[in-house]
Design a protein around this motif. Structure first.
Motif, short mmCIF file in Angstrom:
data_model
loop_
_atom_site.label_atom_id
_atom_site.label_comp_id
_atom_site.label_asym_id
_atom_site.label_seq_id
_atom_site.Cartn_x
_atom_site.Cartn_y
_atom_site.Cartn_z
N ILE A 1 -3.46 9.81 3.11
CA ILE A 1 -3.49 9.43 4.52
C ILE A 1 -3.30 7.95 4.69
O ILE A 1 -4.27 7.14 4.23
CB ILE A 1 -4.66 9.75 5.07
CG1 ILE A 1 -4.62 11.46 4.75
CG2 ILE A 1 -4.84 9.59 6.66
CD1 ILE A 1 -5.59 12.39 5.81
N GLU A 2 -2.31 7.60 5.26
CA GLU A 2 -1.80 5.98 5.29
C GLU A 2 -2.41 5.52 6.69
O GLU A 2 -2.49 6.36 7.71
CB GLU A 2 -0.41 5.88 5.34
CG GLU A 2 0.31 6.18 4.06
CD GLU A 2 0.98 5.08 3.84
OE1 GLU A 2 0.06 3.94 3.60
OE2 GLU A 2 2.02 4.92 3.18
N ASP A 3 -2.59 4.10 6.50
CA ASP A 3 -2.88 3.29 7.56
C ASP A 3 -4.03 3.94 8.57
O ASP A 3 -4.32 4.12 9.80
CB ASP A 3 -1.63 3.19 8.69
CG ASP A 3 -0.47 2.38 7.97
OD1 ASP A 3 -0.82 1.61 7.09
OD2 ASP A 3 0.55 2.84 8.06
N THR A 4 -5.29 4.10 7.83
CA THR A 4 -6.42 4.59 8.61
C THR A 4 -6.95 3.70 9.64
O THR A 4 -7.92 4.04 10.30
CB THR A 4 -7.58 5.07 7.76
OG1 THR A 4 -7.80 3.91 6.68
CG2 THR A 4 -7.24 6.36 6.64
N LYS B 1 0.74 -1.17 -0.03
CA LYS B 1 -0.11 0.02 0.06
C LYS B 1 0.76 1.24 -0.20
O LYS B 1 0.84 2.21 -0.80
CB LYS B 1 -1.16 0.14 1.23
CG LYS B 1 -1.71 -1.06 1.42
CD LYS B 1 -2.62 -1.13 2.59
CE LYS B 1 -1.79 -1.59 4.20
NZ LYS B 1 -1.30 -2.55 4.15
N SER B 2 1.83 1.39 0.90
CA SER B 2 2.72 2.44 1.09
C SER B 2 3.37 2.71 -0.10
O SER B 2 3.82 3.78 -0.66
CB SER B 2 3.71 2.42 2.09
OG SER B 2 2.94 2.24 3.23
N ARG B 3 4.10 1.49 -0.79
CA ARG B 3 4.93 1.66 -2.10
C ARG B 3 3.89 2.12 -3.08
O ARG B 3 4.50 2.78 -3.92
CB ARG B 3 5.33 0.08 -2.21
CG ARG B 3 6.34 0.20 -3.58
CD ARG B 3 7.51 0.92 -3.23
NE ARG B 3 8.22 1.03 -4.62
CZ ARG B 3 9.37 0.32 -4.86
NH1 ARG B 3 9.61 -0.98 -3.93
NH2 ARG B 3 9.93 0.49 -5.95
MG LIG Z 1 2.35 0.85 4.71
#
Ligand SMILES: [Mg+2]
Ligand SMILES: Nc1ncnc2c1ncn2[C@@H]1O[C@H](COP(=O)(O)OP(=O)(O)O)[C@@H](O)[C@H]1O
Length: 1005
Positions: free
Chosen positions: A319-322, A197-199
Motif C-alpha cells: 500500500i503506497e503513499d499512506t 520507495k515505489s521503485r
Molecule cells: Mg512513490
C-alpha cells in the motif's frame, strides 16, 4: 511486432526500415527486445511469403542487422513534423551489419551480441571490414532467443534503468517473504518523494514471484483522501479479480464467487462489498443497518477476506503513499496489523516522513527509513541513463552534489542535460559542457521537471496539462476527447512515454505520470483561469463517461466541479460523497463533504431545495454525534438551524432538534433541551412521521429524566411509549437510543435492578443484531451499577468489555471513566488523579460537561490527604449540578459529602499528623458541625421526589441516617433506618450495602 517489444519505427525509406529500442529512455533489455522482434518478423513473413508468392509470383528477402550502443537523439521540429531523430555511429554500424546479412537472417554486431550473451543462441559468421573504420567487426547470426531469457522482463513495464543500492532494504523484505509464516508482518517504509520507495516495492514485486506469494497493490492518492476505503478498493478488486470496465452484473458475480471461494459468502457480505465498490446492493442485503454498522462490517469483511486469502497462500499487500490515506483505510490497516493471526501476510506500506501512522512502534511493524543514495549509486543511475561506463568527473560531482541522493532528481538532471544537449555524443565519445550546466540547471527537482515540460511542443504540453488536471493516473481516452490535435496525439503519447514523462499501466490501460512531483509541477504551473477551464472540461467529460457510476465517482466529480467553480454540480456531488462516507462510517470524509456543501449553500451560488438543505445540516449534526463532539454540534445547530427551519415542519427538523438537544444536554443546558424537545414532539405529532415521533419521544423522555419532572408512573408510561416507537422501526440507532434513555431513567430513580435487567436485555439484543454499540453501552451501565454497588473489581471488568467494543469516542471515555472511579473506590486515589485531569480535559473539549469528573475528583483529593480541597470540590459540583437543574446528580454528590463527614466523625483510621495539620480547619469544622451538616445534606437529598423509596439513593440515605442516629446514641431510631436500608439494598442487589447495614444492626443489638 516491434511496438509490442516497446520499440519505435523511425524511418521507412524505400525498402529499409529503422527500428530503435531504448531511445530516448535506456531500456537495459533493449538488445534482447530487438532480437525477439527480429525473429518474430522473420517468422511472420515466412508464412506470408508463401501467400505472396502464390498471388504475385515472387518472394522477397528480409535482412536484419542489430547493433547496440550510444546514440544521439533529440526532437526535430523541422517543417512542422515533430519527432524523434536518432543519429550517430551506432546507427551507421547497424546499417552496415544489416548490409552483410544474407536473406532471411538476422545479424548482430559484436557489441549487441555481447549484451545478449547467454540469452540467445548465435553463430559466429566472421570478421568483416566495415566501411569508414579501420578495425574489423565480428558479426554473429542470431539463431534463437532462449525461452528462459526473461531476466530483464522485470523492468519491462516502465522505462526503468538499472536498480542501484538498497541491497539491505530489499534483502530485508525478501527475507521476510522467504520466512513468511505465522502471522502478520508489516514494513513501514518512509522517505522523501523521489527517494525510491515505489521503485523498492517494484523490485521487491519482481522477486516475489518465486515465493508463490500473491502480491496485491493498493494505493493512496493526493486526491483520494476524501474517498472512504480508497487504499483498499484496489486490493478488494484484486482479490475478487474485478477488472476495470466490468459491468455491475459481472462485478456481482465475481463478488459472489470470490466470497464463496473464501468461504465467506453471505448476502450481507456481498452487499457490503458491492456497496464498497460503489454499487447499490441488490435486494435487502443491508436492510436495518445504519452507516456505523455498515462501516464497521465493511472493515470487518475486508479484514476477513484478506486473512482468508492469505490462509490459502502467502499474501503481500503493498500500500503506497499512506500519507494520503483516508480515515477508514487507516483504521482498517491498523486493525489488520493488530490482529493476532497465524496466516502468512506481509504488508508493505510506504509514506513520506511527514505522516506518522498509528501502527508506528507497534509489534510486528518494522520501520525502514530510506536514506539518500550514496554518490556512487546516484551516479550509477546517471550512467545507466546515459548508457556510458563512466561519468566525466565534473558530471559525477555535479550530479552527486545536486541530486543529494535522490534518485528522481538524478534521473531528471540527466534527462535535462541530454535534452538541452549539454551532454552529447560525438561518435562514441561522450561530451559534457560543464560551463553550460552552471547556467542552465534549475535548482530543484520540481523546477527541472517544469523546465523539461516547458521545452515540449505546445500540443504535447497541452496534453500533459489536461492529464495533470485529471490526476496522476489518467485515462488516455479522456485526454484525447479533451485535446484537439487528432491523430497526432497518439504519437505524442508515445513520445512522452519515451521521454519518461508518463508510463502506461499495461494491466489497466491507463497512463500514469512518472512521478507525482511531475504531475504537481505541471498542475502548479497552470494559470488559475486555465486550471478552472480544464477542470470544467475534465469534470464534464468524466461525468458523461460515468453516467452509470456517478456514486462510485462522486468524490472525484465533486473535486473537479469544485475546482471548475461550478457550484451547483460541486454541491450535488459533495452531498453524494458525504452521504456515501457517512454510510460507511467514514467520519472525517463525511464531515468535510457536508461542510463544503454547506458553504456552497450559504454562498447562494447553487439553488438548493429547502428539504435538501435541511437534510445536509442533519447529516453534519449526525457526523458530530458520531465524533462525540457535542460542543461543535451545538455550534453547528445554532448556525444552521435557520436552514433546517426554512424547509418548514419536516422530519429533518425533528431530528435536528433531537441532535441539538443531545448537545444541549451534554453541555448541561437541560431546560433549553426540554423546550426544544417539546416543540419537536409537537411537530412530529403534527406531521405524523413515525421515525420523527420516535426521535421526539426519546429526546423528550431524556430531558424530563434529567430534570426530574415525572413521577414514577408518568415516567413508566413514557418509557413504554419510547420503547414501542423506537423498536418498531427496525433501526439500530433508534433501538440503542431507546435503551439508552430508558435505562437512564431507571438509574436516575435509583432503580438499579431494573436498569441491570434492561442492560442484560440490551446485550442480548446487541448480540442478535451484531451491534457492538449496544453491547458496549450495556456494559458501561453494568459498570456504573457496580460502582454504585461498591464492587470496583466487577465495575472494572465491565468497563474493560465496554472499552473493547467502544465505537464512538464517548463510549471509550465512559469506559475509562468507570475504571478511574473504580480505582478511587479501591483506594487508589493518587493514581486516579492524573487520569481524572486527562479525562476532564477531553470532556471539556467535546463539550460533555455532564461527564466531568468533579465529585470523584473531590473524593480522590480527600483520599490523598487534600481534605479541605476535596470537600470544596464536591461542594462546587453540588452547586453546579443543582444550578443546571440536575437535582439527581446533585443529590448523589450530597450523599457523598455526607458520607465523608460521617467518616470523619466516626474516626476510623487516623490520618497522618501532616494531613491533620494541613486540613485542620476542615477537620475541626467536621468534628464540630459535621453531624448537622451531614444530616442537612441527607435530608435535602431525601426531599428529591425522583428518588424512588426502594431505590439506591434511599438505601444510602437510610444507612447514613442510621449512622447519624447511632452517633447521637438513639439506637431505636438507628435500627429502623438500618432496617429500611437493608431492605432497599436487598431490593436493588447492593450486596456491600446490605452487609454493612446488617453489621450495623448486629452492633446495635
Ligand atoms: Mg512513490
Ligand atoms: N535504487 C534505485 N535505483 C535506480 N533508480 C531508482 C532507484 N530508486 C528510485 N529510482 C528511480 O527514481 C525515480 C523515483 O523513484 P520512486 O520510487 O518513484 O520514488 P518515491 O516513490 O520514493 O517517490 C523512479 O524513476 C525510479 O525508477
Amino acid at each position: 511486432m516491434v511496438q509490442a517489444e516497446g520499440a519505435r519505427i523511425k524511418d521507412i525509406a524505400g525498402d529499409g526500415v529503422m527500428v530503435v529500442f531504448g531511445v530516448p529512455v535506456a531500456q537495459e533489455d533493449a538488445p534482447l527486445r530487438a532480437c525477439r522482434a527480429a525473429l518474430a518478423i522473420l517468422e511472420n513473413l515466412e508464412g506470408e511469403w508463401a501467400e505472396i508468392e502464390q498471388k504475385f509470383g515472387f518472394r522477397g528477402d528480409v535482412r536484419i542487422g542489430i547493433n547496440a550502443g550510444p546514440a544521439v537523439f533529440g526532437h526535430l521540429q523541422a517543417g512542422g513534423a515533430a519527432g524523434l531523430a536518432v543519429l550517430g555511429d551506432t546507427v551507421n554500424l547497424a546499417s552496415r551489419v544489416q548490409g552483410l546479412a544474407a536473406p532471411g537472417t538476422v545479424l548482430l554486431s559484436e557489441h549487441a551480441a555481447r549484451l545478449v550473451e547467454g540469452l540467445v543462441e548465435v553463430e559466429f559468421v566472421g570478421d568483416h571490414p566495415i566501411k569508414g573504420r579501420s578495425a574489423t567487426e565480428k558479426v554473429y547470426r542470431l539463431k534463437a532467443v532462449r525461452s528462459d531469457a526473461s531476466r530483464f522482463d522485470a523492468s519491462r513495464t516502465h522505462g526503468l534503468t538499472t536498480f542501484v543500492g538498497r541491497e539491505r532494504e530489499l534483502g530485508g523484505l525478501e527475507k521476510a517473504l522467504r520466512e513468511i509464516g505465522g502471522g502478520v508482518r508489516a514494513f513501514d517504509i518512509a522517505g522523501e518523494p523521489g527517494i525510491g520507495k515505489s521503485r523498492l516495492l517494484h523490485e521487491f514485486r519482481e522477486r516475489a514471484d518465486k515465493y508463490r506469494a500473491l502480491v496485491l497493490t493498493g494505493g493512496c492518492t493526493s486526491d483520494g483522501r476524501e474517498t472512504a476505503f480508497r487504499a483498499f478498493i484496489d486490493v478488494a478488486r484484486g482479490l475478487l479479480r474485478i477488472a476495470r470496465g466490468d459491468n455491475r452484473a459481472t462485478i456481482e458475480n465475481k463478488v459472489d464467487e470470490g466470497l464463496r471461494a473464501l468461504s465467506l459468502r453471505t448476502d450481507e457480505n456481498c452487499g457490503l462489498l458491492l456497496n464498497l465498490l460503489g454499487h447499490e446492493p441488490s435486494n435487502s442485503a443491508l436492510a436495518g443497518l445504519d452507516g456505523v454498522l455498515i462501516g464497521l462490517r465493511t472493515r470487518e469483511v475486508l479484514r476477513r477476506i484478506i486473512h482468508a486469502r492469505a490462509r490459502l497462500a502467502p499474501l503481500v499487500l503493498a500500500i503506497e503513499d499512506t500519507h494520503w490515506i483516508d480515515s477508514a483505510s487507516e483504521q482498517l490497516l491498523a486493525s489488520v496489523i493488530a490482529t493476532e493471526t497465524s496466516v502468512p501476510l506481509l504488508l508493505l506500506l510506504t509514506r513520506r516522513p511527514i505522516y506518522s501512522p498509528p501502527w508506528l512502534g507497534k509489534a510486528r511493524v518494522v520501520e525502514i527509513a530510506l536514506d539518500p543514495l550514496s554518490d556512487r549509486e546516484t551516479s550509477r543511475i546517471a550512467q545507466a541513463r546515459l548508457g556510458v561506463e563512466r561519468l566525466p568527473d565534473a558530471l559525477y560531482v555535479l550530479i552527486a552534489e545536486k541530486a543529494e541522493g535522490n534518485a528522481l532528481f538524478a534521473e531528471e538532471i540527466v534527462a535535462f542535460l541530454m535534452e538541452r544537449r549539454i551532454v552529447s555524443f560525438r561518435g562514441n565519445v561522450f561530451e559534457f559542457d560543464a560551463e553550460a550546466v552552471g547556467v542552465a540547471l534549475p535548482q530543484s527537482v520540481q523546477s527541472i521537471l517544469a523546465a523539461r515540460v516547458d521545452q515540449l511542443p505546445q500540443e504535447a504540453r497541452r496534453l500533459l496539462q489536461t492529464a495533470a488536471v485529471i490526476g496522476r493516473r489518467f485515462d488516455p481516452h479522456v485526454v484525447l476527447a479533451l485535446t484537439d490535435g487528432g491523430d497526432r496525439l497518439d504519437a505524442y503519447f508515445a513520445d512522452l512515454e519515451a521521454q519518461d514523462f508518463i508510463h502506461r499501466d499495461e494491466a489497466s490501460g491507463v497512463y500514469v505520470f512518472k512521478h507525482i512531483l511531475l504531475r504537481d509541477a505541471i498542475y502548479d504551473g497552470l494559470l488559475s483561469a486555465q486550471r478552472v477551464a480544464l477542470h470544467r472540461k475534465v469534470a464534464e467529460e468524466l461525468e458523461r463517461r460515468s453516467s452509470n457510476s456517478l456514486l462510485e465517482r462522486a468524490e472525484s466529480l465533486a473535486q473537479h466541479f469544485a475546482a471548475a467553480e461550478d457550484a451547483p454540480k460541486a454541491f450535488r456531488y459533495l452531498v453524494m460523497a458525504a452521504r456515501k462516507s457517512l454510510n460507511v462510517y467514514a467520519i472525517p470524509e463525511a464531515e468535510s463533504g457536508f461542510r463544503k456543501a454547506l458553504t456552497i449553500l450559504e454562498s447562494g451560488l447553487a439553488s438548493v431545495a429547502p428539504r435538501e438543505g435541511a437534510s445536509i445540516v442533519v447529516g453534519l449534526l449526525e457526523t458530530m454525534m458520531l465524533k462525540s463532539d457535542y460542543r461543535e454540534a451545538g455550534r453547528i445547530a445554532e448556525t444552521y438551524m435557520p436552514v433546517v427551519k426554512a424547509a418548514g415542519e419536516t422530519p429533518e427538523l425533528v431530528v435536528a432538534y433531537y441532535y441539538q438537544t443531545l448537545s444541549l444536554v451534554q453541555r448541561y443546558e437541560l431546560r433549553a433541551g426540554l423546550e426544544l424537545m417539546t416543540d419537536a414532539l409537537a411537530v412530529a405529532e403534527k406531521i405524523g412521521d413515525p421515525r420523527a415521533l420516535a426521535f421526539a419521544q426519546a429526546g423528550l423522555l431524556h430531558c424530563r429524566t434529567r430534570l426530574g419532572l415525572d413521577t414514577r408512573e408518568e415516567a413508566e408510561r413514557r418509557r413504554k411509549d419510547v420503547m414501542e416507537s423506537c423498536l418498531s422501526l427496525n433501526d439500530n440507532f433508534l433501538r440503542n437510543s431507546a435503551y439508552f434513555f430508558v435505562v437512564w431513567d431507571c438509574l436516575y430513580r435509583g432503580l438499579l435492578k431494573e436498569a441491570r435487567a434492561l442492560a442484560i436485555q440490551q446485550i442480548a439484543s446487541g448480540e442478535a443484531t451484531g451491534d457492538p454499540r449496544a453491547i458496549s453501552f450495556a456494559n458501561w451501565i453494568l459498570g456504573w451499577i457496580n460502582v454504585v454497588a461498591d464492587s470496583p473489581g466487577e465495575a472494572i471488568a465491565y468497563a474493560d468489555e465496554c472499552l473493547r467494543l467502544a465505537v464512538a469516542p464517548l463510549d471509550r471515555l465512559q469506559g475509562e471513566n468507570i475504571k478511574t472511579v473504580a480505582a478511587i473506590l479501591s483506594g487508589r486515589g493518587r493514581e486516579a488523579l492524573p487520569r481524572i485531569e486527562a479525562l476532564n480535559l477531553e470532556f471539556e473539549r467535546l463539550g460533555t460537561l455532564y461527564n466531568i469528573l468533579d465529585g470523584p475528583r473531590g473524593v480522590a483529593l480527600i483520599e490523598t490527604g487534600r481534605i479541605s480541597e476535596g470537600v470544596r470540590v464536591i461542594k462546587q459540583s453540588i452547586a453546579a449540578r443543582e444550578a443546571a437543574g440536575d437535582r439527581t446528580a446533585a443529590g448523589f454528590f450530597r450523599l457523598l459529602l455526607a458520607e465523608i463527614y460521617i467518616r470523619i466523625l466516626n474516626g476510623g483510621q487516623r490520618p497522618p499528623l501532616g494531613v491533620i495539620l494541613r486540613n485542620l480547619p476542615t477537620l475541626v469544622a467536621a468534628r464540630l458541625r459535621g453531624a448537622r451538616r451531614a444530616s442537612a445534606l441527607i435530608e435535602a437529598t431525601a426531599s428529591h421526589p425522583q428518588f424512588d423509596a426502594e431505590g439506591v439513593a434511599f438505601a444510602r440515605i437510610d444507612f447514613n441516617r442510621g449512622q447519624l442516629w447511632r452517633l447521637r446514641r438513639r439506637p431505636a431510631k438507628a435500627r429502623a433506618c438500618f432496617e429500611r436500608a437493608c431492605r432497599a439494598a436487598e431490593a436493588q442487589g447492593l450486596d456491600a450495602l446490605r452487609r454493612r447495614s446488617e453489621e450495623a444492626l448486629a452492633l446495635l443489638a
